[in-house]
Design an enzyme around this catalytic site. Structure first.
Site, PDB file in Angstrom:
ATOM      1  N   CYS A  27       0.877  -1.175   0.000  1.00  0.00           N
ATOM      2  CA  CYS A  27       0.000   0.000   0.000  1.00  0.00           C
ATOM      3  C   CYS A  27       0.902   1.209   0.000  1.00  0.00           C
ATOM      4  O   CYS A  27       1.603   1.474   0.982  1.00  0.00           O
ATOM      5  CB  CYS A  27      -0.913  -0.010   1.227  1.00  0.00           C
ATOM      6  SG  CYS A  27      -1.971   1.461   1.332  1.00  0.00           S
ATOM      7  N   GLU A  49      -3.805   1.163  -6.210  1.00  0.00           N
ATOM      8  CA  GLU A  49      -2.867   0.171  -6.725  1.00  0.00           C
ATOM      9  C   GLU A  49      -2.690   0.447  -8.217  1.00  0.00           C
ATOM     10  O   GLU A  49      -3.565   1.029  -8.861  1.00  0.00           O
ATOM     11  CB  GLU A  49      -3.370  -1.257  -6.500  1.00  0.00           C
ATOM     12  CG  GLU A  49      -3.423  -1.690  -5.046  1.00  0.00           C
ATOM     13  CD  GLU A  49      -2.051  -1.790  -4.388  1.00  0.00           C
ATOM     14  OE1 GLU A  49      -1.028  -1.591  -5.083  1.00  0.00           O
ATOM     15  OE2 GLU A  49      -2.006  -2.060  -3.176  1.00  0.00           O
TER      16      GLU A  49
END
Length: 221
Positions: free
Chosen positions: A2, A103
């Site tokens: 992340c 992402e």
């Protein structure tokens, strides 16, 4: 992993989610990046409180705070044993409020950013760890990292890891100081894919300096 996330939810809703006694004043954030300060919820003095900590964990024993640039994430499978994280995993766990994360999907055309969030757009909390580093001179640095796990099917289309999203029913166990290791392990799993969604967004999010609603707008088809 992340590497970017969002928190644009009003402070009142963050307080409700995280069990805070006082609603914090939070500016909307659409592109939170490593080394920046971000909201973290800890249990200190017997109550939950929200503070702004630097993203990128600097262990208390570090010689150089620059190590935090490499410790923005911790693998949940090994964090309890890794020297950089094990003391924090045992004593300094926290919630990291968010309402989405980014992402990048790789293709022959390059990397396309996607926003991943809950289907209803509600806020949630990542499993985090924090630490406090005290230099020989100067101000202490409080920092945090976000735990990751194997992805659910939705996120697996974008990346081979995803941040751990804790169920609200698990918040107290995660923040409590003496929670058994087996209970903690039960919390460190992938969030159900059926409760999440993802969509492509503009590459404006690629620059950390861009922290505007444009970062989360669906990419025009």
């Amino acid at each position: 992993m992340c590497g970017r996330y969002t928190l644009s939810t009003p402070g009142e809703l963050v307080a409700e989610l995280c069990g805070l006694e006082v609603a914090p004043r939070l500016e909307p954030r659409y592109n939170i990046a490593p080394t920046q300060e971000a909201a973290v919820v800890r249990r200190l003095g017997g109550r939950r409180r929200l503070d702004l900590l630097r993203w990128g964990l600097v262990p208390y024993w570090a010689r150089d705070p620059g190590i935090g640039n490499r410790l923005i994430n911790a693998r949940s499978e090994s964090a309890a044993d890794k020297p950089s994280f094990r003391d924090s995993f045992k004593r300094r766990r926290c919630l990291v409020p968010a309402d989405g994360f980014f992402e990048w999907r790789k293709s022959s055309a390059g990397k396309q950013p996607y926003l991943v969030r809950l289907r209803d757009g509600a806020p949630f909390a990542f499993a985090g760890l924090w630490d406090r580093w005290v230099p020989h001179d100067g101000e202490p640095v409080e920092s945090f990292t976000i735990l990751t796990t194997a992805p659910n099917p939705l996120v697996a289309e974008l990346h081979d890891r995803m941040p751990v999203i804790l169920p609200p029913a698990g918040f107290e166990s995660w923040l409590a100081g003496e929670t058994p290791q087996r209970r903690l392990a039960q919390l460190l799993t992938a969030y159900p894919a059926g409760e999440m969604e993802s969509y492509p967004v503009s590459d404006v999010v690629n620059r950390p300096a861009n922290d505007t609603p444009r970062c989360v707008e669906p990419l025009a088809s």
